[in-house]
Design an enzyme around this catalytic site. Structure first.
Site, PDB file in Angstrom:
ATOM      1  N   ASN A   5      -5.416   6.938   4.646  1.00  0.00           N
ATOM      2  CA  ASN A   5      -6.108   6.052   5.595  1.00  0.00           C
ATOM      3  C   ASN A   5      -5.156   5.235   6.466  1.00  0.00           C
ATOM      4  OD1 ASN A   5      -5.370   4.729   3.178  1.00  0.00           O
ATOM      5  ND2 ASN A   5      -6.815   3.077   3.550  1.00  0.00           N
ATOM      6  N   ASP A  26      -6.091   0.742  -7.089  1.00  0.00           N
ATOM      7  CA  ASP A  26      -6.796   0.885  -5.812  1.00  0.00           C
ATOM      8  C   ASP A  26      -6.257  -0.132  -4.803  1.00  0.00           C
ATOM      9  OD1 ASP A  26      -8.517   2.260  -4.132  1.00  0.00           O
ATOM     10  OD2 ASP A  26     -10.228   0.958  -4.570  1.00  0.00           O
TER      11      ASP A  26
END
Length: 418
Positions: free
Chosen positions: A96, A306
């Site tokens: 991303n 994460d």
């Protein structure tokens, strides 16, 4: 560097030295000797620390760094340094960035940026071009360039047929598809877990159903196609039950959970603090307890930080408008040791390599030295000065911690935190 680590308790169930307190002699990146009171006849450097423990190097299956395109959030160089000082000898980099990592040149770019780092970087290639969910990206080319798996970060694939074709296609080269599960039509404008807290605060709800529908669909697709599927960052009790049942049926499915979902609940949203706005959202304590049970019974294969750095302009704003994400590398181990047994934490922080068919470096003579060093008795509180990342969007500020990461030895390099 050549090193002798003194009086370290080894935490490695696969090692013959498991739970033993020994010296470890490392020469040219290889474990040359393990024993008690090893003589230093080769003028190796020496390291000693109170309450010293050592395990196989940890691996994080989901890390976002920003570069290229979002260097104001984090750079690859600093991000890898943060990972090293947080105990991780390897990270899987999410695609991303800007541009999205969806072709071989982007894979080459991020890998080149990580050359000579103590922490190794393994890129995840986007499953679809631009992570837009329309056309499949160049999966085979990215695999040849060094991509370890394929998935669109925190983006579900609405087109079930595209996922079906992808699961069939990657079997030709033993590829792994990562499928984030959240039905966007069910989620709607939801920004918090649908429940008592969201109702009381007047926040639009994102129900457990949004995740569970996609978990169910994707497991049906996997059963139809065969192959391997990884479902990241589970957040609900029903999702854990669905994965457990799928594994009993023999499906090749693995899954992860984030540290913050094991430690926190949606009660954290009481102050409308956007540091706690994450995807999937923090859920109830019943869900949190089910996730912990899933880790303990091995339904959940690995734990991830994460880690997702977000710049202040996209966090310091109204809750509805703020971007999802928290940094988590620096706080991962200390937060986990409050809620889980040490040996289980180490197992779940190293299992990512097994999922990706990497060789785990057991702590044994003649093996590569890929080691994480840490303590287990320190009790402390995570504060702003403990943040090493460029972005400061940590959901763990003020969180009670136990145990501290000292550093890593990997790639012939010794990195100390502090």
């Amino acid at each position: 560097m050549n090193l002798i680590i003194r009086k370290a308790t080894i935490v490695d169930p696969k090692s013959p030295y498991h739970n033993q307190t020994v010296d470890i002699k490392i020469t040219n990146g290889i474990i040359e000797e393990i024993g008690v009171s090893i003589l230093n006849i080769d003028t190796h450097e020496e390291f000693h620390h109170d309450d010293l423990h050592i395990s196989q190097g940890w691996f994080d299956t989901s890390v976002s760094l920003g570069e290229p395109g979002f260097e104001d959030r984090e750079t690859i160089a600093n991000g890898l340094n943060v990972a090293a000082k947080s105990g991780f000898t390897g990270i899987a980099l999410q695609p991303n960035s800007y541009p999205i990592i969806d072709n071989q040149s982007q894979v080459h770019f991020v890998k080149q940026k990580a050359v000579n780092s103590a922490t190794e970087l393994f890129p995840i290639g986007a499953f679809t071009k631009g992570s837009e969910g329309k056309d499949m990206a160049e999966l085979f080319d990215m695999k040849n360039a060094g991509a370890i798996a394929f998935g669109d970060y925190n983006t579900s694939l609405a087109n079930a047929n595209l996922l079906k074709i992808g699961l069939q296609y990657v079997q030709d080269f033993d590829g792994l598809v990562i499928a984030f599960c959240q039905d966007e039509t069910i989620k709607g404008n939801g920004v918090a877990n649908e429940g008592i807290v969201s109702t009381r605060l007047g926040l639009k709800g994102n129900p457990n159903l949004a995740e569970e529908l996609l978990v169910t669909r994707n497991l049906f697709l996997l059963e139809y196609t065969g192959g391997k599927l990884h479902i990241p960052t589970l957040s609900t009790a029903k999702s854990v039950a669905l994965i457990k049942e799928a594994k009993k049926r023999g499906l090749q499915v693995t899954c992860s959970v984030s540290v913050h979902h094991l430690v926190m609940t949606d009660e954290k949203l009481e102050g409308f603090d956007t540091r706690y706005k994450v995807s999937p959202p923090l859920r109830t304590d019943d869900d949190r307890q089910a996730l912990i049970a899933g880790v303990l019974d091995n339904t959940i294969d690995c734990i991830t930080s994460d880690h997702n750095p977000i710049d202040i302009e996209n966090k310091k704003m109204e809750f509805d408008l703020a971007k999802n994400g928290t940094i988590g590398l620096e706080s991962a181990f200390g937060a986990l040791l409050v809620v889980l047994p040490l040996e289980k934490i180490i197992t779940k922080l190293t299992f990512g390599r097994t999922i990706l068919n990497f060789e785990n470096q057991v702590i044994e003579v003649n093996n590569k030295a890929s080691l994480t060093l840490f303590t287990t008795n320190d009790n402390w509180t995570f504060e702003k000065e403990h943040i090493l990342s460029k972005s400061k969007n940590s959901a763990f500020l003020g969180q009670k911690m136990k145990g501290k990461v000292i550093g890593i030895y990997n790639q012939g390099k010794f990195v100390i935190n502090g």
